[in-house]
Scaffold this motif. Sequence first.
Motif, PDB file in Angstrom:
ATOM      1  N   ILE A 140     -61.979 -30.085  34.194  1.00 23.57           N
ATOM      2  CA  ILE A 140     -61.745 -30.581  35.167  1.00 23.57           C
ATOM      3  C   ILE A 140     -62.361 -31.858  35.694  1.00 23.57           C
ATOM      4  O   ILE A 140     -61.632 -32.975  35.951  1.00 23.57           O
ATOM      5  CB  ILE A 140     -61.288 -29.771  36.497  1.00 23.57           C
ATOM      6  N   LYS A 141     -63.553 -31.690  35.838  1.00 21.80           N
ATOM      7  CA  LYS A 141     -64.512 -32.786  36.010  1.00 21.80           C
ATOM      8  C   LYS A 141     -64.445 -33.937  34.949  1.00 21.80           C
ATOM      9  O   LYS A 141     -64.276 -34.993  35.395  1.00 21.80           O
ATOM     10  CB  LYS A 141     -65.918 -32.074  36.165  1.00 21.80           C
ATOM     11  N   ASP A 142     -64.259 -33.691  33.567  1.00 24.07           N
ATOM     12  CA  ASP A 142     -64.258 -34.482  32.866  1.00 24.07           C
ATOM     13  C   ASP A 142     -63.034 -35.253  32.962  1.00 24.07           C
ATOM     14  O   ASP A 142     -62.891 -36.557  32.726  1.00 24.07           O
ATOM     15  CB  ASP A 142     -64.596 -33.868  31.269  1.00 24.07           C
ATOM     16  N   ASP A 143     -61.794 -34.642  33.242  1.00 28.44           N
ATOM     17  CA  ASP A 143     -60.463 -35.197  33.243  1.00 28.44           C
ATOM     18  C   ASP A 143     -60.540 -36.318  34.492  1.00 28.44           C
ATOM     19  O   ASP A 143     -60.164 -37.305  34.512  1.00 28.44           O
ATOM     20  CB  ASP A 143     -59.516 -34.020  33.450  1.00 28.44           C
ATOM     21  N   PHE A 144     -61.369 -35.802  35.517  1.00 29.60           N
ATOM     22  CA  PHE A 144     -61.302 -36.617  36.763  1.00 29.60           C
ATOM     23  C   PHE A 144     -62.152 -37.841  36.416  1.00 29.60           C
ATOM     24  O   PHE A 144     -61.813 -39.052  37.024  1.00 29.60           O
ATOM     25  CB  PHE A 144     -61.738 -35.685  37.874  1.00 29.60           C
ATOM     26  N   GLU A 145     -63.387 -37.659  35.889  1.00 27.39           N
ATOM     27  CA  GLU A 145     -64.189 -38.824  35.452  1.00 27.39           C
ATOM     28  C   GLU A 145     -63.324 -39.837  34.473  1.00 27.39           C
ATOM     29  O   GLU A 145     -63.639 -40.918  34.881  1.00 27.39           O
ATOM     30  CB  GLU A 145     -65.321 -38.462  34.770  1.00 27.39           C
ATOM     31  N   ARG A 146     -62.634 -39.466  33.710  1.00 25.89           N
ATOM     32  CA  ARG A 146     -62.009 -40.244  32.816  1.00 25.89           C
ATOM     33  C   ARG A 146     -60.720 -41.481  33.473  1.00 25.89           C
ATOM     34  O   ARG A 146     -60.894 -42.405  33.213  1.00 25.89           O
ATOM     35  CB  ARG A 146     -61.088 -39.399  31.866  1.00 25.89           C
ATOM     36  N   VAL A 147     -60.265 -40.852  34.772  1.00 25.67           N
ATOM     37  CA  VAL A 147     -59.501 -41.513  35.195  1.00 25.67           C
ATOM     38  C   VAL A 147     -60.192 -42.342  36.497  1.00 25.67           C
ATOM     39  O   VAL A 147     -59.342 -42.955  37.495  1.00 25.67           O
ATOM     40  CB  VAL A 147     -58.168 -40.610  35.922  1.00 25.67           C
ATOM     41  N   GLY A 148     -61.415 -42.125  36.860  1.00 22.67           N
ATOM     42  CA  GLY A 148     -62.127 -42.559  37.958  1.00 22.67           C
ATOM     43  C   GLY A 148     -62.194 -41.900  39.233  1.00 22.67           C
ATOM     44  O   GLY A 148     -62.409 -42.595  40.317  1.00 22.67           O
ATOM     45  N   ARG A 149     -61.589 -40.745  39.162  1.00 19.63           N
ATOM     46  CA  ARG A 149     -61.586 -39.895  40.225  1.00 19.63           C
ATOM     47  C   ARG A 149     -62.973 -39.270  40.817  1.00 19.63           C
ATOM     48  O   ARG A 149     -63.203 -38.058  40.073  1.00 19.63           O
ATOM     49  CB  ARG A 149     -60.299 -38.847  40.430  1.00 19.63           C
ATOM     50  N   GLN A 184     -51.920 -33.499  38.221  1.00 17.25           N
ATOM     51  CA  GLN A 184     -52.657 -33.879  37.467  1.00 17.25           C
ATOM     52  C   GLN A 184     -53.457 -32.675  36.577  1.00 17.25           C
ATOM     53  O   GLN A 184     -53.419 -32.546  35.525  1.00 17.25           O
ATOM     54  CB  GLN A 184     -54.029 -34.946  37.971  1.00 17.25           C
ATOM     55  N   ILE A 185     -53.901 -31.822  37.516  1.00 15.32           N
ATOM     56  CA  ILE A 185     -54.586 -30.406  36.967  1.00 15.32           C
ATOM     57  C   ILE A 185     -53.362 -29.656  36.196  1.00 15.32           C
ATOM     58  O   ILE A 185     -53.880 -29.318  34.977  1.00 15.32           O
ATOM     59  CB  ILE A 185     -54.869 -29.621  37.977  1.00 15.32           C
ATOM     60  N   GLY A 186     -52.150 -29.497  36.731  1.00 10.90           N
ATOM     61  CA  GLY A 186     -51.252 -28.998  35.925  1.00 10.90           C
ATOM     62  C   GLY A 186     -50.931 -29.604  34.442  1.00 10.90           C
ATOM     63  O   GLY A 186     -50.811 -28.869  33.428  1.00 10.90           O
ATOM     64  N   GLU A 187     -50.905 -30.933  34.288  1.00 10.97           N
ATOM     65  CA  GLU A 187     -50.786 -31.530  33.004  1.00 10.97           C
ATOM     66  C   GLU A 187     -51.921 -31.328  32.059  1.00 10.97           C
ATOM     67  O   GLU A 187     -51.910 -31.372  31.013  1.00 10.97           O
ATOM     68  CB  GLU A 187     -50.711 -33.269  33.572  1.00 10.97           C
ATOM     69  N   LEU A 188     -53.002 -31.264  32.736  1.00 13.57           N
ATOM     70  CA  LEU A 188     -54.287 -30.848  31.826  1.00 13.57           C
ATOM     71  C   LEU A 188     -54.221 -29.900  31.239  1.00 13.57           C
ATOM     72  O   LEU A 188     -54.353 -29.503  30.137  1.00 13.57           O
ATOM     73  CB  LEU A 188     -55.725 -30.954  32.902  1.00 13.57           C
ATOM     74  N   PHE A 189     -53.719 -28.347  32.061  1.00 15.83           N
ATOM     75  CA  PHE A 189     -53.463 -27.199  31.653  1.00 15.83           C
ATOM     76  C   PHE A 189     -52.438 -27.078  30.557  1.00 15.83           C
ATOM     77  O   PHE A 189     -52.569 -26.439  29.536  1.00 15.83           O
ATOM     78  CB  PHE A 189     -53.284 -26.210  32.774  1.00 15.83           C
ATOM     79  N   ALA A 190     -51.436 -28.046  30.780  1.00 13.48           N
ATOM     80  CA  ALA A 190     -50.443 -28.072  29.863  1.00 13.48           C
ATOM     81  C   ALA A 190     -50.963 -28.577  28.529  1.00 13.48           C
ATOM     82  O   ALA A 190     -50.196 -27.990  27.513  1.00 13.48           O
ATOM     83  CB  ALA A 190     -49.163 -28.736  30.470  1.00 13.48           C
ATOM     84  N   ARG A 191     -51.536 -29.728  28.535  1.00 18.78           N
ATOM     85  CA  ARG A 191     -52.027 -30.110  27.194  1.00 18.78           C
ATOM     86  C   ARG A 191     -52.747 -29.181  26.703  1.00 18.78           C
ATOM     87  O   ARG A 191     -52.697 -28.963  25.178  1.00 18.78           O
ATOM     88  CB  ARG A 191     -52.749 -31.495  27.678  1.00 18.78           C
ATOM     89  N   HIS A 192     -53.722 -28.670  27.223  1.00 19.77           N
ATOM     90  CA  HIS A 192     -54.537 -27.508  26.565  1.00 19.77           C
ATOM     91  C   HIS A 192     -53.624 -26.235  26.239  1.00 19.77           C
ATOM     92  O   HIS A 192     -53.931 -26.064  24.954  1.00 19.77           O
ATOM     93  CB  HIS A 192     -55.507 -26.936  27.604  1.00 19.77           C
ATOM     94  N   ALA A 193     -52.697 -25.967  26.774  1.00 20.75           N
ATOM     95  CA  ALA A 193     -51.716 -24.787  26.275  1.00 20.75           C
ATOM     96  C   ALA A 193     -50.873 -25.412  24.959  1.00 20.75           C
ATOM     97  O   ALA A 193     -51.065 -24.736  24.029  1.00 20.75           O
ATOM     98  CB  ALA A 193     -50.832 -24.538  27.255  1.00 20.75           C
ATOM     99  N   GLU A 194     -50.473 -26.485  25.122  1.00 22.82           N
ATOM    100  CA  GLU A 194     -49.925 -27.194  23.910  1.00 22.82           C
ATOM    101  C   GLU A 194     -50.832 -27.043  22.653  1.00 22.82           C
ATOM    102  O   GLU A 194     -50.219 -26.573  21.720  1.00 22.82           O
ATOM    103  CB  GLU A 194     -49.268 -28.406  24.082  1.00 22.82           C
ATOM    104  N   ASP A 195     -52.016 -27.693  22.709  1.00 22.72           N
ATOM    105  CA  ASP A 195     -52.912 -27.660  21.688  1.00 22.72           C
ATOM    106  C   ASP A 195     -53.164 -26.183  21.216  1.00 22.72           C
ATOM    107  O   ASP A 195     -53.293 -25.972  20.096  1.00 22.72           O
ATOM    108  CB  ASP A 195     -54.271 -28.193  22.188  1.00 22.72           C
ATOM    109  N   LEU A 196     -53.559 -25.420  22.137  1.00 22.68           N
ATOM    110  CA  LEU A 196     -53.706 -23.958  21.790  1.00 22.68           C
ATOM    111  C   LEU A 196     -52.598 -23.254  21.107  1.00 22.68           C
ATOM    112  O   LEU A 196     -52.907 -22.310  20.039  1.00 22.68           O
ATOM    113  CB  LEU A 196     -54.227 -22.998  22.884  1.00 22.68           C
ATOM    114  N   VAL A 197     -51.347 -23.567  21.500  1.00 26.85           N
ATOM    115  CA  VAL A 197     -50.260 -22.937  20.716  1.00 26.85           C
ATOM    116  C   VAL A 197     -50.134 -23.636  19.251  1.00 26.85           C
ATOM    117  O   VAL A 197     -49.881 -22.844  18.278  1.00 26.85           O
ATOM    118  CB  VAL A 197     -48.968 -23.219  21.614  1.00 26.85           C
TER     119      VAL A 197
END
Length: 167
Positions: free
Chosen positions: A39-48, A122-135
Amino acid sequence: MMTAAQKKTDSEAEIDQVEEYFLCLQMLERLHRLMLDLIKDDFERVGRLDLTPVQALLLYNLGESEVSAGELRSRGMYQGSNVSYNLKKLVGMGYVHHERSDQDRRSVRVRLTDEGQAIRDQIGELFARHAEDLVATGIFDDPPLHRVNLQWRRIERYWSEQIRYIY
């Protein structure tokens, strides 16, 4: 009648179960820390930089509901954080709206503002991307994730019963 070798094997199996249980607990803690890092990494990537990962997780777990701080605390794992303090900060930053209960003035109900909902998305999209990759990689196939979650719910229920038994 059991032989000495069979008894030793049973004893070794019991030790293995204890070791596996402890490894499972360590893994759970590491996974939680890694999730916060993601989550921290995702936030840093978008400057939050205004939110901590724990605050973001609080927003995510609040969801579409209006709940008390106690209810929110029971929905997630906030590793050593003060939920009330973080909620106060989130209210001050405009991510959460709070309102005192008419019935019990000590109780505060909280819900997301539009800004808080954007963070939750934003967090939901992060989790969805991870789930898609894991599937896609097949990681969820063996054992199936629903079976893993069933096992975690059983452990959760066992722990809850142990806590109730103590008091």
